[in-house]
Scaffold this motif. Sequence first.
Motif, PDB file in Angstrom:
ATOM      1  N   VAL A 170       5.803  30.571  47.706  1.00 12.13           N
ATOM      2  CA  VAL A 170       4.734  30.489  48.706  1.00 12.13           C
ATOM      3  C   VAL A 170       3.998  31.820  48.810  1.00 12.13           C
ATOM      4  O   VAL A 170       4.526  32.877  48.458  1.00 12.13           O
ATOM      5  CB  VAL A 170       5.295  30.114  50.102  1.00 12.13           C
ATOM      6  N   HIS A 174       2.092  31.755  54.259  1.00 10.18           N
ATOM      7  CA  HIS A 174       2.622  30.396  54.408  1.00 10.18           C
ATOM      8  C   HIS A 174       3.609  30.343  55.573  1.00 10.18           C
ATOM      9  O   HIS A 174       4.352  31.308  55.818  1.00 10.18           O
ATOM     10  CB  HIS A 174       3.315  29.951  53.114  1.00 10.18           C
ATOM     11  N   VAL A 234      -1.302  30.520  44.013  1.00 12.45           N
ATOM     12  CA  VAL A 234      -0.562  30.454  45.278  1.00 12.45           C
ATOM     13  C   VAL A 234      -0.885  31.649  46.157  1.00 12.45           C
ATOM     14  O   VAL A 234      -1.107  31.518  47.365  1.00 12.45           O
ATOM     15  CB  VAL A 234       0.955  30.367  44.999  1.00 12.45           C
ATOM     16  N   ALA A 241       1.717  26.442  48.125  1.00 15.21           N
ATOM     17  CA  ALA A 241       3.125  26.498  47.735  1.00 15.21           C
ATOM     18  C   ALA A 241       3.292  25.758  46.422  1.00 15.21           C
ATOM     19  O   ALA A 241       2.478  24.916  46.046  1.00 15.21           O
ATOM     20  CB  ALA A 241       4.012  25.874  48.805  1.00 15.21           C
TER      21      ALA A 241
END
Length: 318
Positions: A170, A174, A234, A241
């Motif tokens: 992630v 996140h 990402v 993710a």
Amino acid sequence: MDLDMAQVRAFITTADEQHFGKAAERLHLSQQALSKRIRRLEELLGTRLLERSSQGVELTEAGSRFLGPAVAALDAADTAVAAVAAAGRPLRIDVLDERLVPIHLVQRWIAADPEAPLEVSMRHGLENALPALRRGDIDVAFGRVHALSAPWREEFAYRPARLEPLVLLVGLDHPFAEKPSVRLAELPGVPLRTPMGGGVLEWTAFLREFADSWSLDLNTSGPALSLDHLVDTVAASPGAATLVGAGMNVPDGQRIRTVPLVDPTPVYPWSAVWRRDRPHRLLSRLLDAAGSGAPVRDMADAIGPVWLPAADRSGLGL
């Protein structure tokens, strides 16, 4: 009577494939050259061994009697040649990709035996490596044996080498970035970027079954490029993710985090595969250094509750 092993191999391969075109492709011959070899063998033996039919190729009664002893004779000849040829050449290993677990297993062997002679290749999947194993171009390959679309052939042997946990990768923004772990029950509804275009079939099939089993939200569009590209995607996308193996060489955590998945932990099953009748003299040293002698049950118990696709769980006896 002296048999020509090239002719015997042509007959056995055609009987196995039940199709002249497929047998010729497997032997890297023209269909004309293949037919000529079989015809010369039949002339030597004084009888027909194969008959063409609307369904392909069928064994005659004489061909059925000849097949078993012919396979044994060819195996003995191949083993004799391999015993001499393998003694003076490196162990040739296919590791699929430079960032995945198999290359780490090879590196463990090199650390234990720095002078070990070896050659490494990358064929982008076990299904691509099996023909090379069959031809003798490589000696051992790594992959997910219970996910093959082609039927497993008894000519190959395998040994489980590693159960690799999957982790969540992630970006720093996140919601899961600071969690010590994420339960699988928390994943449904979380967008997961997993591009599959041109990806390794064993891996993409694993991800699809994993997603179906846990109702995961996979975005599979786009080409599967490098891990660096996926990490960049990402890191640059808020809330993004993806799923990667815990053993992958992931860049440092300046822009991303890897978070363990638990309750249960999804694991990817790696096995070493080789020709049963042609084990290289150094193969056992590689397997020992890789730690692949441990029972699969012990590998799983060391991780805790694990999730595997049904075919892998059944095939590994878990």
